[in-house]
Design a protein around this motif. Sequence first.
Motif, PDB file in Angstrom:
ATOM      1  N   ASP A 171       0.845  -1.197   0.000  1.00 63.56           N
ATOM      2  CA  ASP A 171       0.000   0.000   0.000  1.00 63.56           C
ATOM      3  C   ASP A 171       0.879   1.246   0.000  1.00 63.56           C
ATOM      4  OD1 ASP A 171      -1.820   2.012   0.310  1.00 63.56           O
ATOM      5  OD2 ASP A 171      -2.825   1.153   2.057  1.00 63.56           O
ATOM      6  N   ASP A 172       0.983   1.910  -1.156  1.00 64.81           N
ATOM      7  CA  ASP A 172       1.814   3.109  -1.265  1.00 64.81           C
ATOM      8  C   ASP A 172       1.285   4.265  -0.425  1.00 64.81           C
ATOM      9  OD1 ASP A 172       3.523   1.852  -3.008  1.00 64.81           O
ATOM     10  OD2 ASP A 172       2.492   2.547  -4.808  1.00 64.81           O
ATOM     11  N   GLY A 173       0.027   4.154   0.010  1.00 71.03           N
ATOM     12  CA  GLY A 173      -0.556   5.217   0.804  1.00 71.03           C
ATOM     13  C   GLY A 173      -0.161   5.167   2.275  1.00 71.03           C
ATOM     14  N   ARG A 174       0.486   4.089   2.687  1.00 69.72           N
ATOM     15  CA  ARG A 174       0.916   3.961   4.086  1.00 69.72           C
ATOM     16  C   ARG A 174       2.199   4.748   4.318  1.00 69.72           C
ATOM     17  NH1 ARG A 174      -2.280   0.731   7.518  1.00 69.72           N
ATOM     18  NH2 ARG A 174      -3.819  -0.324   6.188  1.00 69.72           N
ATOM     19  N   THR A 175       2.431   5.105   5.565  1.00 70.60           N
ATOM     20  CA  THR A 175       3.639   5.851   5.906  1.00 70.60           C
ATOM     21  C   THR A 175       4.852   4.929   5.807  1.00 70.60           C
ATOM     22  OG1 THR A 175       3.566   5.328   8.269  1.00 70.60           O
ATOM     23  CG2 THR A 175       2.306   7.264   7.508  1.00 70.60           C
ATOM     24  N   ASP A 176       6.029   5.539   5.716  1.00 76.15           N
ATOM     25  CA  ASP A 176       7.258   4.747   5.663  1.00 76.15           C
ATOM     26  C   ASP A 176       7.410   3.882   6.899  1.00 76.15           C
ATOM     27  OD1 ASP A 176       7.855   5.863   3.241  1.00 76.15           O
ATOM     28  OD2 ASP A 176       9.296   7.329   4.029  1.00 76.15           O
ATOM     29  N   ASP A 177       7.041   4.426   8.047  1.00 77.79           N
ATOM     30  CA  ASP A 177       7.170   3.665   9.292  1.00 77.79           C
ATOM     31  C   ASP A 177       6.233   2.460   9.301  1.00 77.79           C
ATOM     32  OD1 ASP A 177       9.128   5.289  10.282  1.00 77.79           O
ATOM     33  OD2 ASP A 177       7.775   6.523  11.515  1.00 77.79           O
ATOM     34  N   GLU A 178       5.005   2.650   8.818  1.00 78.16           N
ATOM     35  CA  GLU A 178       4.048   1.540   8.772  1.00 78.16           C
ATOM     36  C   GLU A 178       4.540   0.424   7.853  1.00 78.16           C
ATOM     37  OE1 GLU A 178      -0.388   3.392   9.480  1.00 78.16           O
ATOM     38  OE2 GLU A 178       0.625   3.869   7.579  1.00 78.16           O
ATOM     39  N   ARG A 179       5.077   0.802   6.709  1.00 78.27           N
ATOM     40  CA  ARG A 179       5.549  -0.211   5.763  1.00 78.27           C
ATOM     41  C   ARG A 179       6.826  -0.882   6.286  1.00 78.27           C
ATOM     42  NH1 ARG A 179       5.457   2.235  -0.172  1.00 78.27           N
ATOM     43  NH2 ARG A 179       5.538   0.039  -0.738  1.00 78.27           N
ATOM     44  N   ARG A 180       7.660  -0.130   6.991  1.00 75.91           N
ATOM     45  CA  ARG A 180       8.856  -0.733   7.576  1.00 75.91           C
ATOM     46  C   ARG A 180       8.460  -1.758   8.634  1.00 75.91           C
ATOM     47  NH1 ARG A 180      10.952   3.566   8.996  1.00 75.91           N
ATOM     48  NH2 ARG A 180      12.187   3.930   7.122  1.00 75.91           N
ATOM     49  N   GLU A 181       7.475  -1.424   9.456  1.00 78.99           N
ATOM     50  CA  GLU A 181       6.991  -2.369  10.467  1.00 78.99           C
ATOM     51  C   GLU A 181       6.411  -3.625   9.816  1.00 78.99           C
ATOM     52  OE1 GLU A 181       6.793  -2.450  14.005  1.00 78.99           O
ATOM     53  OE2 GLU A 181       8.430  -1.024  13.681  1.00 78.99           O
TER      54      GLU A 181
END
Length: 361
Positions: free
Chosen positions: A19-29
């Motif tokens: 999901d490209d709409g998620r924040t970098d931190d969310e995608r890193r988690e």
Amino acid sequence: MIMPTSKRQLKKAGKVLIDDGRTDDERREARLAIREWRRSHNGPLMRLRQNLAVHVSEFGGETPVGRLKRLPAIAEKLAQKRSMDLASMQDVVGCRAIVPVEKIPDVVRKFEMSSSKHRLIREYDYLSSPKSSGYRGYHLVYQYQDPNPVVHGRIVEIQIRSPLQHAWATTVEVVDTFTGQSLKSSHGSPEWVHFFRLMSALFAAKEGCAPVPDTPRSASTLSREIKRLSEALDVLAVLGDYGKQEIRVIERLRSNVYTYTPGDNADRKYVLLELRMGRSSPELRWMAYRDYRNAIEAYDNAEEDEILRLISRGGENARDIVLIRVAGVEGTSMLGAVKPSYPNYFADTRAFISELRETIG
């Protein structure tokens, strides 16, 4: 990072990953969570690989190799198949064996009998029913059964191919790597896709297996079509150029990669390969480990560095990173243990070229 404890959490992590709409931190988690979950598959993979090795050896095959699916490949598959969730993905880890085509049914039967304590959840006979892309082989998908809840239920895919089937798959991957296509998934140049479909049909006929969909049944027509397309695409020259590329091999253990040194390399079963597609010639880096925990940590770090680099540079000069488990390196070089099973990392398409030359004259 705590591994997802339910299918719901795992499904959520998979959706966040793409999901490209998620924040970098969310995608890193999400990436961290998925890596922890992927890591838990190693025990089941190792045990099923060991079991498979016994039967492969009995029927004259090569020692099986195991691998963990790359995170970018996981993300690509989830993006392509939106209905799929991470918990149901069948090839997060896999094991591949190469055996003579006539022995594949024997290996399958023996392996199924000896692995009956685990649950066989899928069986794909791509010899009797080849994929439309031309891919052929035999796949078994197992759900690992164990009292330990950390590994119970983990899914492992077993792939069994003949040497010809492996030569075909290797060449597809080499062309994908050098051209940036995805022929493996039937995405890319229609001409290249059809060429590989025709070559698979040729190999199927040689092996006495079922024909590949949408290919000529007449041997003469098939050969004529292969010759026409191979000339139009200049296949021999293209593959020859790839093979001539100076793939510089850097071993991080010793400078001489062709010498097996027991003091340094003994029991190093896990190999991290990193193929860097530079502007001049490709460069293959690798590191070998004795301990799985050290190997998977290095794999996770290399993968994360690559993802962050792709984000910042927009995918320039892509790198292909994979962690594999090898066996039988005693008495040989680490390259000798890796190259037979992963010739695509060395742009080695000689077996395929030999078959093509024989066909087109």
